[in-house]
Design an enzyme around this catalytic site. Structure first.
Site, short mmCIF file in Angstrom:
data_model
loop_
_atom_site.label_atom_id
_atom_site.label_comp_id
_atom_site.label_asym_id
_atom_site.label_seq_id
_atom_site.Cartn_x
_atom_site.Cartn_y
_atom_site.Cartn_z
N SER A 57 0.86 -1.18 0.00
CA SER A 57 0.00 0.00 0.00
C SER A 57 0.89 1.23 0.00
CB SER A 57 -0.88 0.00 1.26
OG SER A 57 -1.49 1.27 1.47
N TYR A 73 -1.65 -0.66 10.52
CA TYR A 73 -1.71 -0.86 9.07
C TYR A 73 -0.43 -0.37 8.41
CZ TYR A 73 -3.69 -1.10 4.38
OH TYR A 73 -3.93 -1.42 3.07
#
Length: 264
Positions: free
Chosen positions: A145, A157
């Site tokens: 990501s 995350y």
């Protein structure tokens, strides 16, 4: 005049995790449409996407896989070896997201996100690499990501995706001697169900994207397909960022927009 290139070739068999829905299902359907046998793995029932691929004339099989469990990885890879005899590609797509700021992130959330997003691909590459080697080499694509490239607000995350970026580079160096390429794909905002209920977040983010929009699932899948194909045989250890320019130019894009063109 340049010579015409041969048609793009893909591995005969590719394992895709998190394939029951979302981007994983999108990757799986695209591979199936290109003649690849797709091993669709997920903790959820992947028979739906397998049925879609078969109905479209493709070939696929469903596999139950908790990516945090090394024993399940070993079992799935062994089943692929028995059923198909080879494995040419692995897409580590399974992942979870928790949009929580630092002090709101509990130990349980931290452990779970790291287990799925980082330990999962580690276990997967360890399990799959020997079969990919024995199949003549191939390609591993880890779905990271842009949160693995910038200081994203969600620590669990962001840390998992930064870790996956480094893990991909480490694996690329280690597995090159086996003819295995390892690259990471870094999507920006993509129009999927993961953004549901985050309208204000998305609207604010789009203001920083030079392309002026979120990405489409097809645009991410195209990058994955390229990395799996024979068009990327000299590409390994790389980060492929698919984000409309957000990481490279987002900051000054927003500053210039706010300045109204006044650069004096």
């Amino acid at each position: 005049m340049s010579e015409a290139r041969e048609p793009v070739r893909y591995p005969d068999v590719v394992l895709v995790t998190g394939a029951a829905n979302g981007m994983g299902a999108h990757h799986a359907r695209a591979l199936g449409a290109r003649g690849v046998h797709v091993c669709a793995a997920d903790v959820a029932d992947a028979s739906g996407v397998v049925g879609e691929i078969a109905a479209a004339g493709g070939s696929a099989s469903a596999h139950t896989l908790d990516v945090t469990d090394p024993a399940r990885w070993a079992a799935v890879v062994e089943q692929i070896r028995v059923d198909h005899g080879s494995l040419g590609g692995l897409v580590n797509n399974a992942g979870i997201s928790r949009r929580l700021e630092f002090m709101d992130t509990t130990a349980e959330v931290w452990d779970r996100v790291l287990a799925v997003n980082l330990s999962g691909p580690f276990h997967g590459m360890r399990a799959a690499a020997p079969l990919i080697r024995d199949s003549g080499g191939g390609s591993i694509v880890n779905i990271s990501s842009i949160s693995g490239q910038i200081g994203y607000f969600s620590p669990a995350y962001s840390s998992s995706k930064w870790g996956l970026t480094g893990l991909s580079k480490s694996a690329a160096g280690n597995l090159a001697r086996w003819g295995i390429r390892v690259n990471s794909v870094h999507p920006g905002l993509v129009g999927t169900a993961l953004l549901a209920g985050a309208d204000a977040f998305v609207e604010s983010a789009v203001d920083s994207i030079p392309a002026g929009r979120v990405g489409t699932p097809d645009e991410i899948t195209d990058a994955v397909l390229f990395l799996l194909s024979d068009r990327s045989t000299y590409l390994t250890g790389s980060e492929v960022t698919v984000d409309g320019g957000l990481v490279s130019n987002g900051l000054y894009h927003r500053i210039l927009a706010g300045a109204g063109g006044d650069l004096g």
